[in-house]
Design an enzyme around this catalytic site. Sequence first.
Site, PDB file in Angstrom:
ATOM      1  N   SER A  79       0.698  -1.174  -0.095  1.00 36.10           N
ATOM      2  CA  SER A  79       0.068  -0.119  -0.025  1.00 36.10           C
ATOM      3  C   SER A  79       0.970   1.055   0.026  1.00 36.10           C
ATOM      4  CB  SER A  79      -1.015  -0.095   1.194  1.00 36.10           C
ATOM      5  OG  SER A  79      -1.319   1.175   1.415  1.00 36.10           O
TER       6      SER A  79
ATOM      7  N   TYR B 144      -1.036  -0.702  10.427  1.00 32.56           N
ATOM      8  CA  TYR B 144      -1.087  -1.076   8.799  1.00 32.56           C
ATOM      9  C   TYR B 144       0.179  -0.632   7.867  1.00 32.56           C
ATOM     10  CZ  TYR B 144      -3.414  -1.143   4.243  1.00 32.56           C
ATOM     11  OH  TYR B 144      -3.851  -1.214   2.792  1.00 32.56           O
TER      12      TYR B 144
HETATM   13  N1  LIG Z   1      -8.750  -0.423  -0.913  1.00 28.81           N
HETATM   14  C1  LIG Z   1      -8.056   0.298  -0.863  1.00 28.81           C
HETATM   15  O1  LIG Z   1      -7.974   1.505  -1.009  1.00 28.81           O
HETATM   16  C2  LIG Z   1      -6.577  -0.325  -0.736  1.00 28.81           C
HETATM   17  C3  LIG Z   1      -5.408   0.662  -0.771  1.00 28.81           C
HETATM   18  C4  LIG Z   1      -4.154   0.172  -0.577  1.00 28.81           C
HETATM   19  C5  LIG Z   1      -3.685  -1.203  -0.673  1.00 28.81           C
HETATM   20  N2  LIG Z   1      -5.214  -1.979  -0.360  1.00 28.81           N
HETATM   21  C6  LIG Z   1      -4.826  -3.592  -0.209  1.00 28.81           C
HETATM   22  O2  LIG Z   1      -5.479  -4.275  -1.118  1.00 28.81           O
HETATM   23  C7  LIG Z   1      -5.747  -5.640  -0.470  1.00 28.81           C
HETATM   24  C8  LIG Z   1      -7.286  -5.832  -0.719  1.00 28.81           C
HETATM   25  O3  LIG Z   1      -8.107  -4.895  -0.538  1.00 28.81           O
HETATM   26  P1  LIG Z   1      -9.528  -5.042  -0.816  1.00 28.81           P
HETATM   27  O4  LIG Z   1     -10.146  -3.727  -0.522  1.00 28.81           O
HETATM   28  O5  LIG Z   1      -9.712  -5.536  -2.069  1.00 28.81           O
HETATM   29  O6  LIG Z   1     -10.101  -5.842   0.304  1.00 28.81           O
HETATM   30  P2  LIG Z   1     -11.231  -7.043   0.454  1.00 28.81           P
HETATM   31  O7  LIG Z   1     -11.566  -7.015   1.987  1.00 28.81           O
HETATM   32  O8  LIG Z   1     -12.635  -6.675  -0.389  1.00 28.81           O
HETATM   33  O9  LIG Z   1     -10.888  -8.455   0.037  1.00 28.81           O
HETATM   34  C9  LIG Z   1     -10.098  -9.176   0.566  1.00 28.81           C
HETATM   35  C10 LIG Z   1     -10.365 -10.597   1.055  1.00 28.81           C
HETATM   36  O10 LIG Z   1      -9.608 -11.342   1.720  1.00 28.81           O
HETATM   37  C11 LIG Z   1     -10.528 -12.127   2.773  1.00 28.81           C
HETATM   38  N3  LIG Z   1      -9.537 -12.195   3.723  1.00 28.81           N
HETATM   39  C12 LIG Z   1      -9.301 -11.426   4.994  1.00 28.81           C
HETATM   40  N4  LIG Z   1      -8.646 -12.112   5.957  1.00 28.81           N
HETATM   41  C13 LIG Z   1      -8.392 -13.481   5.421  1.00 28.81           C
HETATM   42  C14 LIG Z   1      -7.572 -14.476   5.922  1.00 28.81           C
HETATM   43  N5  LIG Z   1      -7.043 -14.331   7.141  1.00 28.81           N
HETATM   44  N6  LIG Z   1      -7.520 -15.450   5.331  1.00 28.81           N
HETATM   45  C15 LIG Z   1      -8.253 -15.637   3.821  1.00 28.81           C
HETATM   46  N7  LIG Z   1      -8.753 -14.782   3.434  1.00 28.81           N
HETATM   47  C16 LIG Z   1      -9.075 -13.535   4.151  1.00 28.81           C
HETATM   48  C17 LIG Z   1     -11.697 -11.514   2.926  1.00 28.81           C
HETATM   49  O11 LIG Z   1     -12.636 -12.474   3.053  1.00 28.81           O
HETATM   50  C18 LIG Z   1     -11.862 -10.960   1.498  1.00 28.81           C
HETATM   51  O12 LIG Z   1     -13.146 -11.430   0.948  1.00 28.81           O
HETATM   52  C19 LIG Z   1      -5.282  -5.569   0.850  1.00 28.81           C
HETATM   53  O13 LIG Z   1      -3.946  -5.996   1.101  1.00 28.81           O
HETATM   54  C20 LIG Z   1      -5.356  -4.089   1.178  1.00 28.81           C
HETATM   55  O14 LIG Z   1      -4.530  -3.690   2.217  1.00 28.81           O
HETATM   56  C21 LIG Z   1      -6.281  -1.639  -0.463  1.00 28.81           C
END
Ligand SMILES: NC(=O)c1ccc[n+]([C@@H]2O[C@H](COP(=O)([O-])OP(=O)(O)OC[C@H]3O[C@@H](n4cnc5c(N)ncnc54)[C@H](O)[C@@H]3O)[C@@H](O)[C@H]2O)c1
Length: 280
Positions: free
Chosen positions: A152, A164
């Site tokens: 991130s 984080y």
């Molecule tokens: N959304 C943003 O603005 C943003 C910005 C920077 C980085 N990110 C990173 O992108 C990635 C995904 O973000 P997103 O918004 O698509 O998330 P999201 O929560 O929609 O998707 C992640 C999935 O991971 C699964 N999950 C969570 N914990 C788990 C575990 N212990 N074992 C197995 N599965 C698990 C959840 O059930 C979910 O379906 C993350 O690493 C997040 O930190 C997101």
Amino acid sequence: MVERAGRVEGKTAIVTGAGSTPGPGIGTGKATAVVLAREGASVLLVDLHPERAEETRKMIEEEGGKAEVFAADVTKAADCEAMVGAAVDAFGGVDILVNNIGLAALGTVVDTSEQDWDRSFDINLRTAFLASKYAVPVMAAKGAGSIVNVSSISALRGDGTVAYSAAKGGLIAMTVDMAYSHGRQGIRVNAVAPGHITTPMVLSVSAPGPRAEFMNTLRSEAGLLGTPGTGWDVGWAAAFLAGDEARWITGVTLPVESGVLSVTPLMMAPHLRGVPEPAE
Ligand SMILES: NC(=O)c1ccc[n+]([C@@H]2O[C@H](COP(=O)([O-])OP(=O)(O)OC[C@H]3O[C@@H](n4cnc5c(N)ncnc54)[C@H](O)[C@@H]3O)[C@@H](O)[C@H]2O)c1
């Protein structure tokens, strides 16, 4: 059927967190899995909530792609070992691993509890450590593999999410170290650093209303392009790094952030606030 360029034709991939928080839009893991399948990979869709990964599988299969769902808690070593075994059983190996799981949490060093600190490191860093621990030997045995860690921009710029940010920064450090340690085994390790993208998880944090709309506008406008980013933007970047087009790229972190890292807050602030420039 969708058009494919076959960037990862015949390869097998594991995507952790391949489901998506329910809601409008698409998460980064789901988008990455769909792009990899479109480009010819067979994908193991790993998620704590298998019904979310089933949605991803449905989408992939409707497009003519190949995927299997594997329910796992990727913070647990036994689940990660079983996950890699499942990919080998289903598809014959592991060419690509996308460590996508993560969750942001607000807080400074003063108000973050020890429990929240540990939880953040478990979700954002331990998951990538454990998944890689079991996938790397399978890749090394073949002499080839590609790992993409989803970090991130919080790892690179302050935003009041200390646990984080530290965990995502650790993921970048881990990326570099893994690239060093496993390059001679034919394994490339890279990261993507998404910016203020709009995913269902982000939208689920605040109730719909003027404040949520304001925050979404801020997130979109913060970048140089002034347009919203989505899970797809991260998915395409991750799929590029995963595939052979990136065969000579390892140890890097690719920002996917509409240029927010390229601008000083001073230059963006008046624009964001809509303050008119005074006449000469
Ligand atoms: N959304 C943003 O603005 C943003 C910005 C920077 C980085 N990110 C990173 O992108 C990635 C995904 O973000 P997103 O918004 O698509 O998330 P999201 O929560 O929609 O998707 C992640 C999935 O991971 C699964 N999950 C969570 N914990 C788990 C575990 N212990 N074992 C197995 N599965 C698990 C959840 O059930 C979910 O379906 C993350 O690493 C997040 O930190 C997101």
